[in-house]
Design a protein around this motif. Structure first.
Motif, PDB file in Angstrom:
ATOM      1  N   VAL A 149       0.835  -1.207   0.000  1.00  0.00           N
ATOM      2  CA  VAL A 149       0.000   0.000   0.000  1.00  0.00           C
ATOM      3  C   VAL A 149       0.867   1.254   0.000  1.00  0.00           C
ATOM      4  CG1 VAL A 149      -1.618   1.354   1.395  1.00  0.00           C
ATOM      5  CG2 VAL A 149      -2.002  -1.092   1.048  1.00  0.00           C
ATOM      6  N   GLU A 150       1.951   1.222   0.737  1.00  0.00           N
ATOM      7  CA  GLU A 150       2.825   2.394   0.810  1.00  0.00           C
ATOM      8  C   GLU A 150       3.443   2.712  -0.552  1.00  0.00           C
ATOM      9  OE1 GLU A 150       4.693   5.706   2.390  1.00  0.00           O
ATOM     10  OE2 GLU A 150       3.069   4.472   3.189  1.00  0.00           O
ATOM     11  N   VAL A 151       3.833   1.679  -1.301  1.00  0.00           N
ATOM     12  CA  VAL A 151       4.378   1.908  -2.641  1.00  0.00           C
ATOM     13  C   VAL A 151       3.364   2.633  -3.501  1.00  0.00           C
ATOM     14  CG1 VAL A 151       5.155   0.809  -4.770  1.00  0.00           C
ATOM     15  CG2 VAL A 151       5.937  -0.065  -2.570  1.00  0.00           C
ATOM     16  N   TYR A 152       2.138   2.127  -3.550  1.00  0.00           N
ATOM     17  CA  TYR A 152       1.136   2.737  -4.414  1.00  0.00           C
ATOM     18  C   TYR A 152       0.743   4.128  -3.933  1.00  0.00           C
ATOM     19  CZ  TYR A 152       0.793  -1.826  -6.577  1.00  0.00           C
ATOM     20  OH  TYR A 152       1.091  -2.989  -7.239  1.00  0.00           O
ATOM     21  N   SER A 153       0.675   4.331  -2.624  1.00  0.00           N
ATOM     22  CA  SER A 153       0.311   5.634  -2.094  1.00  0.00           C
ATOM     23  C   SER A 153       1.319   6.696  -2.533  1.00  0.00           C
ATOM     24  CB  SER A 153       0.253   5.585  -0.562  1.00  0.00           C
ATOM     25  OG  SER A 153      -0.728   4.680  -0.131  1.00  0.00           O
ATOM     26  N   ARG A 154       2.588   6.331  -2.557  1.00  0.00           N
ATOM     27  CA  ARG A 154       3.625   7.271  -2.965  1.00  0.00           C
ATOM     28  C   ARG A 154       3.722   7.394  -4.484  1.00  0.00           C
ATOM     29  NH1 ARG A 154       9.019   5.284  -0.504  1.00  0.00           N
ATOM     30  NH2 ARG A 154       9.761   7.179  -1.537  1.00  0.00           N
ATOM     31  N   ALA A 155       3.695   6.259  -5.160  1.00  0.00           N
ATOM     32  CA  ALA A 155       3.950   6.257  -6.599  1.00  0.00           C
ATOM     33  C   ALA A 155       2.857   6.962  -7.392  1.00  0.00           C
ATOM     34  CB  ALA A 155       4.105   4.816  -7.095  1.00  0.00           C
ATOM     35  N   PHE A 156       1.618   6.885  -6.925  1.00  0.00           N
ATOM     36  CA  PHE A 156       0.516   7.480  -7.671  1.00  0.00           C
ATOM     37  C   PHE A 156       0.137   8.873  -7.180  1.00  0.00           C
ATOM     38  CE2 PHE A 156      -0.232   3.005  -8.792  1.00  0.00           C
ATOM     39  CZ  PHE A 156      -0.467   3.124 -10.159  1.00  0.00           C
ATOM     40  N   PHE A 157       0.950   9.465  -6.304  1.00  0.00           N
ATOM     41  CA  PHE A 157       0.558  10.737  -5.710  1.00  0.00           C
ATOM     42  C   PHE A 157       0.328  11.817  -6.761  1.00  0.00           C
ATOM     43  CE2 PHE A 157       0.972  14.733  -3.453  1.00  0.00           C
ATOM     44  CZ  PHE A 157       0.216  14.495  -2.316  1.00  0.00           C
ATOM     45  N   ASP A 158       1.180  11.884  -7.785  1.00  0.00           N
ATOM     46  CA  ASP A 158       1.049  12.898  -8.831  1.00  0.00           C
ATOM     47  C   ASP A 158       0.538  12.322 -10.146  1.00  0.00           C
ATOM     48  OD1 ASP A 158       1.983  15.098  -7.271  1.00  0.00           O
ATOM     49  OD2 ASP A 158       4.032  14.344  -7.500  1.00  0.00           O
ATOM     50  N   ASP A 159       0.077  11.087 -10.126  1.00  0.00           N
ATOM     51  CA  ASP A 159      -0.459  10.467 -11.333  1.00  0.00           C
ATOM     52  C   ASP A 159      -1.712  11.219 -11.775  1.00  0.00           C
ATOM     53  OD1 ASP A 159      -0.587   7.751 -13.022  1.00  0.00           O
ATOM     54  OD2 ASP A 159      -2.622   8.271 -12.376  1.00  0.00           O
ATOM     55  N   PRO A 160      -1.859  11.491 -13.084  1.00  0.00           N
ATOM     56  CA  PRO A 160      -3.016  12.284 -13.537  1.00  0.00           C
ATOM     57  C   PRO A 160      -4.363  11.682 -13.183  1.00  0.00           C
ATOM     58  CG  PRO A 160      -1.814  11.321 -15.406  1.00  0.00           C
ATOM     59  CD  PRO A 160      -0.960  11.158 -14.206  1.00  0.00           C
ATOM     60  N   VAL A 161      -4.470  10.364 -13.231  1.00  0.00           N
ATOM     61  CA  VAL A 161      -5.739   9.733 -12.887  1.00  0.00           C
ATOM     62  C   VAL A 161      -6.048   9.930 -11.409  1.00  0.00           C
ATOM     63  CG1 VAL A 161      -6.934   7.515 -12.650  1.00  0.00           C
ATOM     64  CG2 VAL A 161      -5.699   8.053 -14.753  1.00  0.00           C
ATOM     65  N   PHE A 162      -5.056   9.743 -10.555  1.00  0.00           N
ATOM     66  CA  PHE A 162      -5.311   9.822  -9.124  1.00  0.00           C
ATOM     67  C   PHE A 162      -5.379  11.243  -8.606  1.00  0.00           C
ATOM     68  CE2 PHE A 162      -4.654   5.366  -9.447  1.00  0.00           C
ATOM     69  CZ  PHE A 162      -5.462   4.846  -8.440  1.00  0.00           C
ATOM     70  N   THR A 163      -4.813  12.197  -9.327  1.00  0.00           N
ATOM     71  CA  THR A 163      -5.051  13.587  -8.947  1.00  0.00           C
ATOM     72  C   THR A 163      -6.474  13.995  -9.299  1.00  0.00           C
ATOM     73  OG1 THR A 163      -4.128  14.394 -11.045  1.00  0.00           O
ATOM     74  CG2 THR A 163      -2.631  14.243  -9.175  1.00  0.00           C
ATOM     75  N   TRP A 164      -7.065  13.336 -10.301  1.00  0.00           N
ATOM     76  CA  TRP A 164      -8.495  13.567 -10.605  1.00  0.00           C
ATOM     77  C   TRP A 164      -9.372  12.902  -9.548  1.00  0.00           C
ATOM     78  CZ3 TRP A 164     -12.537  10.190 -11.549  1.00  0.00           C
ATOM     79  CH2 TRP A 164     -13.724  10.761 -12.043  1.00  0.00           C
ATOM     80  N   ILE A 165      -9.023  11.674  -9.164  1.00  0.00           N
ATOM     81  CA  ILE A 165      -9.836  10.960  -8.169  1.00  0.00           C
ATOM     82  C   ILE A 165      -9.804  11.680  -6.830  1.00  0.00           C
ATOM     83  CG2 ILE A 165     -10.091   8.814  -6.872  1.00  0.00           C
ATOM     84  CD1 ILE A 165      -8.923   7.325  -9.267  1.00  0.00           C
ATOM     85  N   PHE A 166      -8.613  12.124  -6.430  1.00  0.00           N
ATOM     86  CA  PHE A 166      -8.446  12.782  -5.126  1.00  0.00           C
ATOM     87  C   PHE A 166      -7.814  14.163  -5.338  1.00  0.00           C
ATOM     88  CE2 PHE A 166      -7.879   8.151  -4.136  1.00  0.00           C
ATOM     89  CZ  PHE A 166      -9.109   7.979  -3.501  1.00  0.00           C
ATOM     90  N   PRO A 167      -8.612  15.149  -5.729  1.00  0.00           N
ATOM     91  CA  PRO A 167      -8.047  16.460  -6.078  1.00  0.00           C
ATOM     92  C   PRO A 167      -7.508  17.263  -4.902  1.00  0.00           C
ATOM     93  CG  PRO A 167     -10.454  16.510  -6.172  1.00  0.00           C
ATOM     94  CD  PRO A 167     -10.059  15.074  -5.974  1.00  0.00           C
ATOM     95  N   ASP A 168      -7.945  16.962  -3.677  1.00  0.00           N
ATOM     96  CA  ASP A 168      -7.480  17.701  -2.501  1.00  0.00           C
ATOM     97  C   ASP A 168      -6.095  17.201  -2.117  1.00  0.00           C
ATOM     98  OD1 ASP A 168      -6.973  18.834  -0.036  1.00  0.00           O
ATOM     99  OD2 ASP A 168      -9.023  18.576   0.706  1.00  0.00           O
ATOM    100  N   VAL A 169      -5.076  17.986  -2.472  1.00  0.00           N
ATOM    101  CA  VAL A 169      -3.702  17.541  -2.265  1.00  0.00           C
ATOM    102  C   VAL A 169      -3.383  17.344  -0.785  1.00  0.00           C
ATOM    103  CG1 VAL A 169      -2.714  19.863  -2.213  1.00  0.00           C
ATOM    104  CG2 VAL A 169      -1.309  17.939  -2.978  1.00  0.00           C
ATOM    105  N   GLU A 170      -4.036  18.095   0.073  1.00  0.00           N
ATOM    106  CA  GLU A 170      -3.762  17.985   1.508  1.00  0.00           C
ATOM    107  C   GLU A 170      -4.277  16.663   2.074  1.00  0.00           C
ATOM    108  OE1 GLU A 170      -1.947  20.088   3.179  1.00  0.00           O
ATOM    109  OE2 GLU A 170      -1.687  21.375   1.408  1.00  0.00           O
ATOM    110  N   ARG A 171      -5.280  16.085   1.458  1.00  0.00           N
ATOM    111  CA  ARG A 171      -5.887  14.851   1.968  1.00  0.00           C
ATOM    112  C   ARG A 171      -5.540  13.637   1.107  1.00  0.00           C
ATOM    113  NH1 ARG A 171     -12.098  15.736   2.299  1.00  0.00           N
ATOM    114  NH2 ARG A 171     -11.963  13.925   3.672  1.00  0.00           N
ATOM    115  N   ARG A 172      -4.788  13.859   0.049  1.00  0.00           N
ATOM    116  CA  ARG A 172      -4.576  12.794  -0.933  1.00  0.00           C
ATOM    117  C   ARG A 172      -3.776  11.620  -0.367  1.00  0.00           C
ATOM    118  NH1 ARG A 172      -1.929  15.090  -5.821  1.00  0.00           N
ATOM    119  NH2 ARG A 172      -3.946  16.155  -6.017  1.00  0.00           N
ATOM    120  N   ALA A 173      -2.748  11.873   0.396  1.00  0.00           N
ATOM    121  CA  ALA A 173      -1.913  10.771   0.896  1.00  0.00           C
ATOM    122  C   ALA A 173      -2.737   9.800   1.732  1.00  0.00           C
ATOM    123  CB  ALA A 173      -0.744  11.325   1.706  1.00  0.00           C
TER     124      ALA A 173
END
Length: 205
Positions: A16-40
């Motif tokens: 889970v930690e790998v994916y949480s870090r690796a997808f932080f700036d991924d375009p799909v996941f920035t759309w899914i979770f647009p609030d950068v403060e809560r994204r992690a």
């Protein structure tokens, strides 16, 4: 050379930690979770549900170089819609609360666009390298390990590239675009990719 090893269910947190870090700036996941403060935190909750559901349904994961890169997938012997979708969606809604809407829409979109007119196949869901370990070919090694597993069962390999950079990498490795892009409402696109079974490929002759 770093070894590829299976991920055990008791190593869920590392995965889970790998994916949480690796997808932080991924375009799909920035759309899914647009609030950068809560994204992690949203990532940790989302991927905990995904990883646990995958293992519970017979899916597998591989890691390389002490969790520098990981891949999550359903082997050819497991139906691509293996997990109980209703249970998975319910868990996402409960765990993500007010951030669940786009995550649920994303999961439904992937499910609705999964091809059903192709041969049995390995379904690669998430493959990522943590920041700082990219550019070393670790993801490529994991993708080739998926190919080898699929070839051992004369199965295809299906997945979705979440950006054009990943799409180009997968195409260099021998996968091809399959159908139209999957576009999130008001957001980016994913690109279905396919590798035919060995018995259908000219390079297997």
């Amino acid at each position: 050379m770093p070894d590829i090893t299976p991920v055990r269910e008791d190593q869920t947190k590392q995965l889970v930690e790998v994916y949480s870090r690796a997808f932080f700036d991924d375009p799909v996941f920035t759309w899914i979770f647009p609030d950068v403060e809560r994204r992690a935190e949203a990532h940790r909750r989302f991927f905990t549900v995904i990883v646990e559901s995958t293992f519970a349904s017979g899916g597998r994961a591989l890691q390389i170089d002490d969790f520098s890169a990981t891949s999550l997938f359903y082997p050819p012997s497991i139906l691509p819609d293996g997990p109980d979708k209703a249970e998975l969606i319910a868990r996402l809604e409960d765990d993500l609360e007010d951030q669940a809407e786009r995550a649920v829409a994303f999961m439904y979109l992937l499910n609705d666009n999964h091809p059903h007119d192709v041969p049995p196949h390995l379904y690669g869901t998430f493959l990522s390298t943590v920041p700082g370990s990219q550019g070393k070919g670790l993801g490529t090694k994991l993708k080739l390990a998926q190919f080898a597993l699929a070839d051992s069962e004369d199965a295809g390999v299906y997945g979705e590239a979440s950006c054009l950079r990943n799409l180009r990498l997968y195409e260099r490795l021998g996968q091809v675009r399959l159908g139209e892009a999957i576009t999130l409402e008001g957001g980016p696109s994913l690109y279905p990719i396919w590798r035919p079974p060995a018995s259908e490929r000219s390079d297997s002759a």
